[in-house]
Write an enzyme that holds these catalytic residues in place. Structure first.
Site, short mmCIF file in Angstrom:
data_model
loop_
_atom_site.label_atom_id
_atom_site.label_comp_id
_atom_site.label_asym_id
_atom_site.label_seq_id
_atom_site.Cartn_x
_atom_site.Cartn_y
_atom_site.Cartn_z
CB CYS A 77 -0.18 19.57 -5.53
SG CYS A 77 -0.53 18.67 -3.98
CB VAL B 240 -4.42 -1.63 6.39
CG1 VAL B 240 -5.74 -1.06 6.85
CG2 VAL B 240 -3.41 -1.66 7.55
CE1 TYR C 59 -0.65 3.38 9.25
CE2 TYR C 59 -0.14 5.41 10.43
CZ TYR C 59 -1.01 4.38 10.14
OH TYR C 59 -2.25 4.34 10.74
CG HIS D 143 -10.54 -0.45 8.56
ND1 HIS D 143 -10.40 -1.26 9.65
CD2 HIS D 143 -11.82 0.01 8.60
CE1 HIS D 143 -11.54 -1.32 10.31
NE2 HIS D 143 -12.41 -0.55 9.70
CG ASN E 280 -11.27 -14.74 17.43
OD1 ASN E 280 -10.56 -14.18 16.59
ND2 ASN E 280 -11.33 -14.34 18.68
CB CYS F 65 -4.35 17.51 -5.27
SG CYS F 65 -3.03 16.29 -5.54
CB ALA G 22 -7.84 -18.25 11.10
CB CYS H 6 -2.33 14.24 -2.40
SG CYS H 6 -1.75 15.95 -2.18
CB SER I 92 -11.68 -8.65 19.05
OG SER I 92 -11.83 -7.33 18.55
#
Length: 243
Positions: free
Chosen positions: A149, A103, A67, A119, A212, A130, A230, A127, A188
């Site tokens: 925390c 995202v 990530y 999403h 698409n 918490c 697009a 967290c 898709s």
């Protein structure tokens, strides 16, 4: 396709309520991998192997490495003409909602405000113990921990096997049920529940449009299927409306 473009443009010009669904094909035009095509591998892993609660529980460092790489990749990307056209369209439609499966936050950077991120967001941290959560666009290193925390933080995205955030699906369905025009852009039509949105919109009386690169399972079900980039098609539909 030119005739269909003109018809969709005229329909948008007279629409009071428009709902747009976007998928990874829109982000791909900004250079962000879709993770479902040939470029879908990160190291030797598929995204589906890492975007899971059990993968995070087993190896949070590996998942965060993935990530953090994605965050850096997106940070070096910019909204493309499709993102900008949708932000412009929002300005002239009385009731507009943009639902995205992406995202990366590029719709927000492009200026979209009536935005539902189904999403979640790469830029949100939450967290694991918490209720602390916050947006953070800085580049992270290693596994971040909660300032409240001390527990591990995770990306604020919906992983495989997790439910959508409370209320998100209901909000999307309500807007689709009232839409005059529904646009499905760069998706898709393979991932539920979003894959059923076009059918729902048509059942409720909306004009349905697919934009698409390639045909999808919904292509034969929608009123208009416009195939191509697009970032090329959307400005042709919205340019005069937003001038």
């Amino acid at each position: 396709m030119l005739a269909n473009l003109e018809m969709v443009k005229a329909l948008l010009d007279g629409a009071e309520r428009v709902v747009v669904l976007t998928g990874s094909g829109v982000s791909a035009e900004s250079g962000i991998p879709t993770f479902r095509e040939a470029d879908g591998l990160w190291r030797q892993f598929r995204a589906e192997e890492l975007a899971r609660p059990d993968a995070f529980a087993e190896d949070p460092e590996l998942v965060w490495e993935f990530y953090n790489w994605r965050r850096e990749l997106v940070a070096n990307s910019e909204p493309n003409d499709a993102h900008l056209a949708l932000a412009d369209l929002e300005c002239v439609v009385p009731e507009f909602l943009l639902i995205t499966q992406n995202v990366d936050g590029l719709h927000s950077l492009a200026g979209s405000r009536n935005l539902l991120e189904m999403h979640g967001s790469l830029w949100e941290l939450q967290c694991t113990m918490c209720s602390w959560r916050n947006e953070d666009r800085t580049m992270l290193s290693g596994v971040p921990t909660c300032p409240a925390c001390g527990a591990l933080l995770r990306p604020g995205v919906v992983w495989f096997g997790e439910a959508l955030p409370p209320g998100v699906l209901n909000q999307a369905i309500r807007a689709i049920a009232e839409a005059d025009v529904f646009l499905s852009v760069g998706t898709s039509a393979m991932v539920q529940p979003a894959a059923s949105f076009a059918q729902l919109a048509r059942e409720q009386g909306a004009v349905t449009v697919e934009i698409n690169l390639e045909p999808t399972p919904n292509s034969g079900l929608v009123d208009f299927a416009l195939h191509g980039k697009a970032g090329t098609i959307l400005p042709r539909l919205t340019g005069a409306l937003c001038a």
